[in-house]
Scaffold this motif. Structure first.
Motif, PDB file in Angstrom:
ATOM      1  N   MET A   1      39.463  87.559  20.659  1.00 20.01           N
ATOM      2  CA  MET A   1      38.638  88.403  19.794  1.00 20.01           C
ATOM      3  C   MET A   1      38.806  89.863  20.209  1.00 20.01           C
ATOM      4  SD  MET A   1      35.222  86.004  19.538  1.00 20.01           S
ATOM      5  CE  MET A   1      34.402  87.037  18.329  1.00 20.01           C
ATOM      6  N   LYS A   2      38.913  90.745  19.239  1.00 16.85           N
ATOM      7  CA  LYS A   2      39.235  92.143  19.480  1.00 16.85           C
ATOM      8  C   LYS A   2      38.188  92.825  20.351  1.00 16.85           C
ATOM      9  CE  LYS A   2      40.799  96.261  16.995  1.00 16.85           C
ATOM     10  NZ  LYS A   2      40.998  96.884  15.656  1.00 16.85           N
ATOM     11  N   ASN A   3      38.675  93.584  21.348  1.00 23.38           N
ATOM     12  CA  ASN A   3      37.838  94.364  22.272  1.00 23.38           C
ATOM     13  C   ASN A   3      36.951  93.509  23.169  1.00 23.38           C
ATOM     14  OD1 ASN A   3      38.789  96.899  21.259  1.00 23.38           O
ATOM     15  ND2 ASN A   3      37.383  96.697  19.524  1.00 23.38           N
ATOM     16  N   LEU A   4      37.243  92.217  23.246  1.00 24.03           N
ATOM     17  CA  LEU A   4      36.504  91.321  24.131  1.00 24.03           C
ATOM     18  C   LEU A   4      37.486  90.570  25.025  1.00 24.03           C
ATOM     19  CD1 LEU A   4      34.030  89.723  21.560  1.00 24.03           C
ATOM     20  CD2 LEU A   4      33.490  91.549  23.169  1.00 24.03           C
ATOM     21  N   CYS A   5      37.043  90.198  26.199  1.00 25.36           N
ATOM     22  CA  CYS A   5      37.892  89.388  27.069  1.00 25.36           C
ATOM     23  C   CYS A   5      37.301  87.979  27.177  1.00 25.36           C
ATOM     24  CB  CYS A   5      38.041  90.024  28.449  1.00 25.36           C
ATOM     25  SG  CYS A   5      36.496  90.398  29.291  1.00 25.36           S
ATOM     26  N   ALA A  38      28.027  72.367  15.480  1.00 27.83           N
ATOM     27  CA  ALA A  38      29.340  72.366  14.813  1.00 27.83           C
ATOM     28  C   ALA A  38      29.805  73.785  14.513  1.00 27.83           C
ATOM     29  CB  ALA A  38      29.306  71.526  13.544  1.00 27.83           C
ATOM     30  N   SER A  39      29.661  74.637  15.492  1.00 22.48           N
ATOM     31  CA  SER A  39      30.098  76.029  15.367  1.00 22.48           C
ATOM     32  C   SER A  39      30.739  76.423  16.701  1.00 22.48           C
ATOM     33  CB  SER A  39      28.906  76.930  15.017  1.00 22.48           C
ATOM     34  OG  SER A  39      29.323  78.247  14.736  1.00 22.48           O
ATOM     35  N   LYS A  40      31.102  77.678  16.827  1.00 21.48           N
ATOM     36  CA  LYS A  40      31.703  78.151  18.075  1.00 21.48           C
ATOM     37  C   LYS A  40      31.571  79.660  18.149  1.00 21.48           C
ATOM     38  CE  LYS A  40      36.375  78.338  16.056  1.00 21.48           C
ATOM     39  NZ  LYS A  40      37.789  77.946  16.238  1.00 21.48           N
ATOM     40  N   GLY A  41      31.810  80.204  19.334  1.00 19.03           N
ATOM     41  CA  GLY A  41      31.633  81.627  19.544  1.00 19.03           C
ATOM     42  C   GLY A  41      32.444  82.492  18.598  1.00 19.03           C
ATOM     43  N   GLU A  42      33.639  82.036  18.258  1.00 15.38           N
ATOM     44  CA  GLU A  42      34.511  82.826  17.391  1.00 15.38           C
ATOM     45  C   GLU A  42      33.927  83.054  15.998  1.00 15.38           C
ATOM     46  OE1 GLU A  42      37.096  81.014  20.567  1.00 15.38           O
ATOM     47  OE2 GLU A  42      35.370  80.423  19.350  1.00 15.38           O
ATOM     48  N   HIS A  43      32.986  82.213  15.597  1.00 17.89           N
ATOM     49  CA  HIS A  43      32.388  82.376  14.271  1.00 17.89           C
ATOM     50  C   HIS A  43      31.518  83.627  14.169  1.00 17.89           C
ATOM     51  CE1 HIS A  43      32.876  77.809  13.311  1.00 17.89           C
ATOM     52  NE2 HIS A  43      33.954  78.498  13.039  1.00 17.89           N
ATOM     53  N   TRP A  44      31.192  84.239  15.317  1.00 16.13           N
ATOM     54  CA  TRP A  44      30.403  85.475  15.316  1.00 16.13           C
ATOM     55  C   TRP A  44      31.266  86.722  15.096  1.00 16.13           C
ATOM     56  CZ3 TRP A  44      25.329  85.337  14.937  1.00 16.13           C
ATOM     57  CH2 TRP A  44      24.596  84.273  15.496  1.00 16.13           C
ATOM     58  N   GLU A  45      32.558  86.552  14.995  1.00 16.07           N
ATOM     59  CA  GLU A  45      33.468  87.704  15.004  1.00 16.07           C
ATOM     60  C   GLU A  45      33.133  88.732  13.924  1.00 16.07           C
ATOM     61  OE1 GLU A  45      38.198  88.686  15.568  1.00 16.07           O
ATOM     62  OE2 GLU A  45      37.601  86.698  14.901  1.00 16.07           O
ATOM     63  N   GLY A  46      32.783  88.279  12.721  1.00  8.67           N
ATOM     64  CA  GLY A  46      32.475  89.227  11.639  1.00  8.67           C
ATOM     65  C   GLY A  46      31.300  90.124  11.960  1.00  8.67           C
ATOM     66  N   VAL A  48      30.089  90.656  15.316  1.00 10.96           N
ATOM     67  CA  VAL A  48      30.335  91.335  16.585  1.00 10.96           C
ATOM     68  C   VAL A  48      31.269  92.529  16.430  1.00 10.96           C
ATOM     69  CG1 VAL A  48      31.423  91.060  18.842  1.00 10.96           C
ATOM     70  CG2 VAL A  48      29.824  89.333  18.002  1.00 10.96           C
ATOM     71  N   SER A  49      32.258  92.415  15.561  1.00 12.36           N
ATOM     72  CA  SER A  49      33.226  93.502  15.394  1.00 12.36           C
ATOM     73  C   SER A  49      32.569  94.812  14.974  1.00 12.36           C
ATOM     74  CB  SER A  49      34.291  93.109  14.363  1.00 12.36           C
ATOM     75  OG  SER A  49      33.689  92.851  13.098  1.00 12.36           O
ATOM     76  N   ALA A  50      31.384  94.725  14.387  1.00  8.24           N
ATOM     77  CA  ALA A  50      30.694  95.931  13.906  1.00  8.24           C
ATOM     78  C   ALA A  50      29.843  96.604  14.975  1.00  8.24           C
ATOM     79  CB  ALA A  50      29.814  95.579  12.710  1.00  8.24           C
ATOM     80  N   ILE A  51      29.587  95.911  16.097  1.00  3.50           N
ATOM     81  CA  ILE A  51      28.695  96.493  17.109  1.00  3.50           C
ATOM     82  C   ILE A  51      29.305  96.562  18.506  1.00  3.50           C
ATOM     83  CG2 ILE A  51      26.684  95.620  15.847  1.00  3.50           C
ATOM     84  CD1 ILE A  51      26.383  93.572  18.219  1.00  3.50           C
ATOM     85  N   VAL A  52      30.469  95.960  18.692  1.00  2.76           N
ATOM     86  CA  VAL A  52      31.004  95.801  20.036  1.00  2.76           C
ATOM     87  C   VAL A  52      31.207  97.129  20.762  1.00  2.76           C
ATOM     88  CG1 VAL A  52      33.441  95.777  19.329  1.00  2.76           C
ATOM     89  CG2 VAL A  52      32.724  94.565  21.403  1.00  2.76           C
ATOM     90  N   GLU A 247      28.440  91.267   5.945  1.00  2.00           N
ATOM     91  CA  GLU A 247      28.112  92.667   5.650  1.00  2.00           C
ATOM     92  C   GLU A 247      26.598  92.883   5.597  1.00  2.00           C
ATOM     93  OE1 GLU A 247      32.086  91.570   4.201  1.00  2.00           O
ATOM     94  OE2 GLU A 247      30.093  90.789   3.743  1.00  2.00           O
ATOM     95  N   GLU A 248      25.888  92.018   4.878  1.00  2.00           N
ATOM     96  CA  GLU A 248      24.443  92.164   4.758  1.00  2.00           C
ATOM     97  C   GLU A 248      23.753  91.885   6.100  1.00  2.00           C
ATOM     98  OE1 GLU A 248      20.946  90.869   1.586  1.00  2.00           O
ATOM     99  OE2 GLU A 248      22.986  90.087   1.343  1.00  2.00           O
ATOM    100  N   CYS A 249      24.280  90.949   6.860  1.00  2.00           N
ATOM    101  CA  CYS A 249      23.729  90.654   8.184  1.00  2.00           C
ATOM    102  C   CYS A 249      23.896  91.831   9.130  1.00  2.00           C
ATOM    103  CB  CYS A 249      24.415  89.427   8.783  1.00  2.00           C
ATOM    104  SG  CYS A 249      24.065  87.903   7.923  1.00  2.00           S
ATOM    105  N   ILE A 250      25.045  92.467   9.059  1.00  2.00           N
ATOM    106  CA  ILE A 250      25.324  93.600   9.936  1.00  2.00           C
ATOM    107  C   ILE A 250      24.316  94.719   9.709  1.00  2.00           C
ATOM    108  CG2 ILE A 250      26.975  95.475  10.356  1.00  2.00           C
ATOM    109  CD1 ILE A 250      29.201  93.348   9.873  1.00  2.00           C
TER     110      ILE A 250
END
Length: 260
Positions: A1-5, A38-46, A48-52, A247-250
């Motif tokens: 995930m971008k800007n994350l390790c 039935a989810s995973k951390g990567e599903h937060w990417e949309g 997280v990318s707006a606040i990281v 978008e609306e969640c962000i």
């Protein structure tokens, strides 16, 4: 995930993975994301990318999901003790803001009554009790099959088929034991809604008007029983609105994060 390790540690002999901001700053607030069933951390990417860039971000893969080993424990307290130990090993700066979706929100409500270093809660589609059908408790294989088949109802009917199929493909790769264990937790436990009155944490709830899993009535009931609670209505997106309508969640989450 971008800007994350991507990192991992071993707890009770089990490997647990997470993502975190590459450079942690004690001058920034810290936000922890916890996914649902039935989810995973990567599903937060949309989201997280707006606040990281503005916050220290941590995203866990709960036991049995993505690259985390399965930890079979359907006792809510012991399961949360496992998470608390994970948070300690991760070295999350405190206090932190907890963001959880569905079961992740349920766990956040429970943790908030016992963990003292949470600053505020942001809960997406939370519940205090989940009516688990018999099919979900019959066997691991049948449980996963049921979740897979019903996953399309977690999205709006007019969402792209590609998004739904991508989510279902993710479920195919998930541990049936982990999904089954999550429902066993919900079968055996519920949060006493009257106890939420002792929760003095600022709590912010996001819900979608077209969520077929968690009703607006249940959302309102939770809000009524928490002293400092505010709800935000997301116009559409189904149960997985943070994936289908990020978008609306962000907009809502950014507003909440700025509240002192």
């Amino acid at each position: 995930m971008k800007n994350l390790c991507h990192k991992y540690a071993y707890i009770y002999g089990k490997k647990v993975s997470w993502y975190e901001t590459k450079e942690i700053s004690h001058n920034k607030k810290t936000v922890l994301f916890v996914h649902g069933i039935a989810s995973k951390g990567e599903h937060w990417e949309g989201i997280v990318s707006a606040i990281v860039g503005q916050y220290n971000v941590y995203i866990i893969n709960r036991p049995g999901y993505a690259t985390s080993d399965f930890y079979g424990c359907s006792n809510l307290k012991l399961y949360c003790d496992f998470l608390i130990e994970l948070f300690r090993i991760m070295g999350i700066p405190t206090p932190f803001i907890y963001v959880g979706h569905s079961l992740g929100a349920f766990l956040g409500l429970y943790l908030s009554m016992y963990v003292k270093n949470i600053e505020k809660l942001i809960l997406l589609a939370p519940f205090v009790k989940y009516n688990v059908s018999n099919v979900l408790c019959y066997s691991e294989v049948e449980c996963k099959k049921k979740v897979y088949n019903s996953s399309m109802h977690s999205f709006p009917t007019d969402i792209s088929q590609e998004m739904v199929e991508g989510f279902q493909k993710d479920i195919e790769q998930m541990s049936a034991a982990a999904i089954f264990n999550d429902f066993r937790i919900l079968l055996n436990h519920e949060i006493d809604i009257n106890e939420l009155g002792s929760n003095i944490l600022p709590t912010y709830i996001l819900y979608a008007s077209d969520d077929e899993v968690v009703s607006i009535r249940k959302i309102r009931k939770i809000c009524e029983n928490i002293k400092f609670c505010k709800s935000y209505k997301i116009q559409w997106g189904g149960h997985n609105f943070f994936i289908s309508n990020p978008e609306e969640c962000i907009v809502a989450i950014k507003e909440i994060l700025k509240i002192e």
